[in-house]
Design an enzyme around this catalytic site. Sequence first.
Site, PDB file in Angstrom:
ATOM      1  N   ARG A  15       0.808  -1.228   0.000  1.00 35.08           N
ATOM      2  CA  ARG A  15       0.000   0.000   0.000  1.00 35.08           C
ATOM      3  C   ARG A  15       0.839   1.275   0.000  1.00 35.08           C
ATOM      4  O   ARG A  15       0.318   2.353  -0.249  1.00 35.08           O
ATOM      5  CB  ARG A  15      -0.951  -0.007   1.189  1.00 35.08           C
ATOM      6  N   ARG A 340      27.293  27.074   5.291  1.00 40.50           N
ATOM      7  CA  ARG A 340      27.594  25.693   4.929  1.00 40.50           C
ATOM      8  C   ARG A 340      28.540  25.054   5.953  1.00 40.50           C
ATOM      9  O   ARG A 340      28.965  25.708   6.904  1.00 40.50           O
ATOM     10  CB  ARG A 340      28.178  25.665   3.516  1.00 40.50           C
ATOM     11  N   ASN A 393      38.467  30.390  -4.146  1.00 39.93           N
ATOM     12  CA  ASN A 393      39.219  29.412  -3.358  1.00 39.93           C
ATOM     13  C   ASN A 393      39.571  28.141  -4.114  1.00 39.93           C
ATOM     14  O   ASN A 393      40.297  27.306  -3.592  1.00 39.93           O
ATOM     15  CB  ASN A 393      38.422  29.035  -2.103  1.00 39.93           C
TER      16      ASN A 393
END
Length: 464
Positions: A15, A340, A393
């Site tokens: 289901r 981050r 960077n």
Amino acid sequence: MSLSIVIMAAGKGTRMKSAHPKVLHKIAGRPMLSHVISTTAGLSAQQQIVITGHGAEQVETTMRQAFSSLPLSFVRQEPQLGTGHAVQQAVPVLPNEGTTLILNGDTPLIEAATARALVEASGGDKLALLTIHLPDPTGYGRIVRDASGQKVLAIVEHKDATEAQRAITEVYTGVMAAPTAQLKHWLSKLTNQNAQGEYYLTDVVSLAQADGVAVVAAQPRDEVEVLGVNSPLQLAELERRHQRAQAARLMEQGVRLADPARFDVRGTLQCGQDVDIDVNCVFEGTVTVGDRVQIGANCVIRNATIGAGVVIQPFTHIDGDTLGATVGEGSIIGPFARLRPGAQLGPEVHIGNFVEVKNSTLGRGAKANHLAYLGDATVGERVNYGAGSITANYDGANKHRTVIGNDVQVGSNCVLVAPITVGDGATIGGGSTLGKDAPAGQLTVARAKQVSLAGWQRPEKIKR
């Protein structure tokens, strides 16, 4: 007394209408099976056995990675011929003494206290069933008691129950604890003479009765502990009930939620005093929030530590991942900011709209208020980092670090090509691209000479 734990996780979950194994569908950001294993980890069991079947390799790999330190083992049920047949697969690895606790991998919110109470009710010599009264018992096995209502006589599956038995509201939750040696004996006597042609684990009740073993029942604190998941609708409903309970716990501790119905914790959230959280905020992993923090609407915060007095404006995304992220006290973050992994912000830092910080430290009072990127950088105190400026960077193969001293002013639209150091008190003229260190206390400008060309005309579009 030794304890063995058996978790049934072999079902396909038809289901759910999904290619994923049912027990790997998530509640609060984690697979349902992970919740069960985490709960039972605190019961000091000698072994935990997971019965897999549909998607066995995926289930086993996922759980091994998540619980590498636990005494976790797996047996497979192939084909799936009922709950009794499932537990039969664990018989060869079960000892001949102690107690066995049987749980379901698709019933994720059972509490350790409930499981422990059931084991204690078994006492090593009784069959203990976890039961509950439900207003709508459809689909559950009914608990049949004697005339006094004290003694459990049998569990009758819904499809095999008479109309009178279907009127019973006390149901079996699928959780039981039993003396291991006797459980193994009863499992060997199961037959599939029923409407489904399956081997029912619930038939051990009548076998226990025949052997003169007492059958007792215990109940959970809340029905949410025993609600199983068989469809996306049930999954969503259980998620919301779980989140509402999380919200209630935090509000009891003094956290102010704008709307507890629009709030998600998918991990651990610890809050200090006088914390305000607006709507549609999601907390993942391990998040610690200090006193007097204000979190605006639609923020996502993962694996982060937020200091006291911080204001996080709407639509901010903080993702510490495995490195973590820290926001120092009194800082202002957002709106639409992104921190981050490895972002370490000191006190009173300002990170404004559409600013991204990755693997960088910012000293007290540093500011990057608009449209900027700071990656792999060490930024000193009281730095003003201009709009549109970036640290370059990455050279295409390796990451390099930018070091910016205290009291530096970086103008708009600058590119600092790492590795590079900007000395204390330096000023970088707007639009500069720096590939060499900038001396302390000096103005450094690196941009093309402005030229105006008289008589120049724009090219005209060629008509075809």
